[in-house]
Design an enzyme around this catalytic site. Structure first.
Site, PDB file in Angstrom:
ATOM      1  N   TYR A  61      16.494  61.876  49.384  1.00 16.33           N
ATOM      2  CA  TYR A  61      15.948  60.659  49.971  1.00 16.33           C
ATOM      3  C   TYR A  61      16.930  59.516  49.715  1.00 16.33           C
ATOM      4  CZ  TYR A  61      12.205  57.534  51.491  1.00 16.33           C
ATOM      5  OH  TYR A  61      11.445  56.633  52.200  1.00 16.33           O
ATOM      6  N   ASN A  73      29.214  30.669  36.116  1.00 16.06           N
ATOM      7  CA  ASN A  73      29.529  29.545  35.219  1.00 16.06           C
ATOM      8  C   ASN A  73      30.054  28.341  36.001  1.00 16.06           C
ATOM      9  OD1 ASN A  73      31.866  30.995  35.873  1.00 16.06           O
ATOM     10  ND2 ASN A  73      32.966  30.189  34.115  1.00 16.06           N
ATOM     11  N   SER A  74      30.174  28.445  37.331  1.00 14.20           N
ATOM     12  CA  SER A  74      30.619  27.294  38.130  1.00 14.20           C
ATOM     13  C   SER A  74      29.526  26.231  38.097  1.00 14.20           C
ATOM     14  CB  SER A  74      30.874  27.730  39.575  1.00 14.20           C
ATOM     15  OG  SER A  74      29.650  28.103  40.183  1.00 14.20           O
ATOM     16  N   ASP A  78      35.305  38.312  32.920  1.00 18.03           N
ATOM     17  CA  ASP A  78      35.436  38.600  31.482  1.00 18.03           C
ATOM     18  C   ASP A  78      36.489  37.667  30.885  1.00 18.03           C
ATOM     19  OD1 ASP A  78      34.836  39.791  29.148  1.00 18.03           O
ATOM     20  OD2 ASP A  78      35.551  41.798  29.685  1.00 18.03           O
ATOM     21  N   TYR A 109      28.925  31.483  49.862  1.00 14.00           N
ATOM     22  CA  TYR A 109      29.157  30.040  49.980  1.00 14.00           C
ATOM     23  C   TYR A 109      30.524  29.633  49.439  1.00 14.00           C
ATOM     24  CZ  TYR A 109      28.106  29.639  44.983  1.00 14.00           C
ATOM     25  OH  TYR A 109      28.141  29.759  43.614  1.00 14.00           O
ATOM     26  N   MET A 139      36.365  31.957  45.928  1.00 15.25           N
ATOM     27  CA  MET A 139      37.294  31.587  44.870  1.00 15.25           C
ATOM     28  C   MET A 139      38.392  32.627  44.636  1.00 15.25           C
ATOM     29  SD  MET A 139      36.462  28.567  43.959  1.00 15.25           S
ATOM     30  CE  MET A 139      37.587  28.348  42.609  1.00 15.25           C
TER      31      MET A 139
HETATM   32  N1  LIG Z   1      29.445  26.302  50.868  1.00 14.20           N
HETATM   33  C1  LIG Z   1      29.174  25.150  50.326  1.00 14.20           C
HETATM   34  O1  LIG Z   1      28.467  24.334  50.874  1.00 14.20           O
HETATM   35  C2  LIG Z   1      29.709  24.860  48.963  1.00 14.20           C
HETATM   36  C3  LIG Z   1      29.260  23.750  48.241  1.00 14.20           C
HETATM   37  C4  LIG Z   1      29.773  23.537  46.955  1.00 14.20           C
HETATM   38  C5  LIG Z   1      30.721  24.418  46.448  1.00 14.20           C
HETATM   39  N2  LIG Z   1      31.146  25.460  47.197  1.00 14.20           N
HETATM   40  C6  LIG Z   1      32.100  26.431  46.718  1.00 14.20           C
HETATM   41  O2  LIG Z   1      31.506  27.020  45.597  1.00 14.20           O
HETATM   42  C7  LIG Z   1      32.501  27.439  44.693  1.00 14.20           C
HETATM   43  C8  LIG Z   1      32.169  26.859  43.317  1.00 14.20           C
HETATM   44  O3  LIG Z   1      32.236  25.453  43.389  1.00 14.20           O
HETATM   45  P1  LIG Z   1      32.023  24.580  42.076  1.00 14.20           P
HETATM   46  O4  LIG Z   1      32.157  23.166  42.423  1.00 14.20           O
HETATM   47  O5  LIG Z   1      30.749  25.028  41.421  1.00 14.20           O
HETATM   48  O6  LIG Z   1      33.280  25.061  41.240  1.00 14.20           O
HETATM   49  P2  LIG Z   1      33.658  25.004  39.701  1.00 14.20           P
HETATM   50  O7  LIG Z   1      32.577  24.398  38.880  1.00 14.20           O
HETATM   51  O8  LIG Z   1      35.012  24.395  39.639  1.00 14.20           O
HETATM   52  O9  LIG Z   1      33.755  26.557  39.309  1.00 14.20           O
HETATM   53  C9  LIG Z   1      34.714  27.408  39.860  1.00 14.20           C
HETATM   54  C10 LIG Z   1      34.230  28.835  39.689  1.00 14.20           C
HETATM   55  O10 LIG Z   1      35.109  29.717  40.343  1.00 14.20           O
HETATM   56  C11 LIG Z   1      35.514  30.749  39.443  1.00 14.20           C
HETATM   57  N3  LIG Z   1      36.873  31.152  39.780  1.00 14.20           N
HETATM   58  C12 LIG Z   1      37.979  30.410  39.796  1.00 14.20           C
HETATM   59  N4  LIG Z   1      39.034  31.130  40.200  1.00 14.20           N
HETATM   60  C13 LIG Z   1      38.569  32.373  40.426  1.00 14.20           C
HETATM   61  C14 LIG Z   1      39.171  33.594  40.851  1.00 14.20           C
HETATM   62  N5  LIG Z   1      40.471  33.667  41.145  1.00 14.20           N
HETATM   63  N6  LIG Z   1      38.412  34.683  40.976  1.00 14.20           N
HETATM   64  C15 LIG Z   1      37.088  34.612  40.694  1.00 14.20           C
HETATM   65  N7  LIG Z   1      36.463  33.498  40.291  1.00 14.20           N
HETATM   66  C16 LIG Z   1      37.190  32.390  40.164  1.00 14.20           C
HETATM   67  C17 LIG Z   1      35.429  30.099  38.097  1.00 14.20           C
HETATM   68  O11 LIG Z   1      35.278  31.106  37.119  1.00 14.20           O
HETATM   69  P3  LIG Z   1      36.262  31.207  35.850  1.00 14.20           P
HETATM   70  O12 LIG Z   1      35.665  30.305  34.821  1.00 14.20           O
HETATM   71  O13 LIG Z   1      36.210  32.627  35.512  1.00 14.20           O
HETATM   72  O14 LIG Z   1      37.621  30.737  36.312  1.00 14.20           O
HETATM   73  C18 LIG Z   1      34.156  29.272  38.240  1.00 14.20           C
HETATM   74  O15 LIG Z   1      33.020  30.075  38.073  1.00 14.20           O
HETATM   75  C19 LIG Z   1      33.820  26.975  45.292  1.00 14.20           C
HETATM   76  O16 LIG Z   1      34.403  28.031  46.020  1.00 14.20           O
HETATM   77  C20 LIG Z   1      33.400  25.868  46.228  1.00 14.20           C
HETATM   78  O17 LIG Z   1      34.312  25.693  47.279  1.00 14.20           O
HETATM   79  C21 LIG Z   1      30.649  25.684  48.432  1.00 14.20           C
END
Ligand SMILES: NC(=O)c1ccc[n+]([C@@H]2O[C@H](COP(=O)([O-])OP(=O)(O)OC[C@H]3O[C@@H](n4cnc5c(N)ncnc54)[C@H](OP(=O)(O)O)[C@@H]3O)[C@@H](O)[C@H]2O)c1
Length: 335
Positions: free
Chosen positions: A81, A153-154, A177, A245, A248
């Site tokens: 299944y 953690n973002s 990690d 969304y 990264m």
């Molecule tokens: N679609 C939308 O409307 C919208 C709105 C807001 C934000 N965003 C997007 O959401 C994401 C987070 O935004 P934020 O403002 O919360 O960012 P942020 O606080 O600066 O956090 C960045 C995040 O990305 C991770 N990261 C960075 N480089 C990476 C890589 N090479 N591979 C995997 N993970 C990686 C970081 O993890 P580590 O600590 O491990 O580096 C951290 O968790 C961004 O891509 C941003 O463009 C989209």
């Protein structure tokens, strides 16, 4: 909700049974029809008794009244299944992993954890999804749907953790990690994260079993893309929704056809700018006011921030740091 209310009036419970559930350790034994490998049902199914795990604040104990034996259940035991059951350790003293047969059933709530709302002892419930193993006398069920997200953690991820908690949802939080993973885990747990796992562990069999045991998430939030985002999609429950969304990792999101054909997952995107364009000022104000109310009640704190001084050198190096990853928090210019 993992279980849904059954409309008919509840059966009466024996007073002895209710009294037994007031202790932290249930002290009850569960009888179940289990299997530890796929095969011919008459050969692999066996009767198994194990101690009922103690009630926790977020769980309910339900006692089965009736569980059907459907053709799909038999196919599941045979391994034929598409929905595979979770093979889990049922008792601390026995490390064999078992799946409990059966997917449907009518049960009665016999105990509820302190955080459980909307269900009370005596309510009749049915399973809202398959995979709980209904050929057993009593089941401990987690309540509250799960959301899984990466980049947990973002700043966005920290917000998701807190909003989900305030809305009664649980979160599985995927982070990259790192040497200080334990302190990051603790930080996110302090915000209300239910589980924190690393992207390296996402594809393992153990993680798969663990998530099935918690309850497969119905919603995935993808901040990252690339290989780990594909792995994360595999953990969603059938008919789940996967929202991208962010990107990264700057790598495409590859999707196996099986996730669309067999699990019927919906893959969509979210862009705040579009949301803003398509919602009225009143709707945007309502959303902001909801967040302010959460802040005022102490349920939402600002994401971890790092102060950046207002001078050319400081801002330029902060911008450089902002794209390198493994940062210490959201960099904010203080004018
Ligand atoms: N679609 C939308 O409307 C919208 C709105 C807001 C934000 N965003 C997007 O959401 C994401 C987070 O935004 P934020 O403002 O919360 O960012 P942020 O606080 O600066 O956090 C960045 C995040 O990305 C991770 N990261 C960075 N480089 C990476 C890589 N090479 N591979 C995997 N993970 C990686 C970081 O993890 P580590 O600590 O491990 O580096 C951290 O968790 C961004 O891509 C941003 O463009 C989209």
């Amino acid at each position: 909700m993992v279980v849904s209310l059954y409309a008919r009036s509840p059966f009466t419970l024996s007073r002895h049974y209710l009294r037994a559930y007031t202790t932290a350790r249930s002290g009850h034994t569960v009888d179940a029809l289990v299997y530890s490998q796929y095969g011919k049902p008459s050969e692999v199914l066996k009767w198994h008794s194990y101690p009922l795990p103690a009630l926790t604040p977020d769980t309910v104990h339900v006692k089965f009244v009736a569980s059907p034996i459907n053709p799909a259940d038999v196919n599941q035991v045979q391994g034929a299944y598409p929905l595979k059951p979770p093979f889990q350790q049922l008792a601390e003293t026995d490390d064999t992993k078992y799946a409990v047969g059966g997917n449907e059933g009518v049960a009665q709530v016999i105990a509820t954890g302190d955080n459980v709302k909307g269900l009370k002892v005596g309510d009749q419930v049915i399973m809202a999804q398959a995979g709980y193993g209904t050929w057993r006398t009593v089941l401990i069920m987690p309540l509250g749907d799960y959301v899984i997200q990466n980049g947990a953690n973002s700043a966005v991820g920290q917000s998701v953790i807190q909003i989900a908690k305030a809305w009664g949802l649980k979160t599985i939080n995927v982070v990259r990690d790192r040497p200080d993973i334990d302190s990051l885990r603790q930080e996110l747990e302090r915000l209300g994260a239910t589980h924190v796992i690393t992207d390296n562990a996402l594809g393992s069999h153990e993680t798969k079993t663990m998530i099935k045991g918690w309850g497969q998430p119905k919603l995935g939030l993808n901040c990252v893309g690339g290989k780990s985002a594909t792995e994360m999609a595999r953990h969603l429950s059938a008919n789940g929704e996967y929202i991208t969304y962010g990107a990264m990792a700057k790598a495409p999101l590859a999707l196996p056809a099986s996730l669309l054909i067999f699990k019927n997952l919906a893959f969509r995107g979210f862009w705040m700018s579009r949301w803003t364009d398509t919602h009225s000022v009143e709707e945007r104000t309502t959303m902001i006011n909801d967040l302010i109310a959460l802040m005022e009640s102490g349920d939402f704190v600002e994401p971890k921030c790092v102060k950046v001084d207002w001078n050319e050198q400081a801002v330029k190096s902060a911008v450089e740091q902002g794209i390198q990853g493994y940062g210490l928090g959201k960099q904010v210019i203080q004018f």
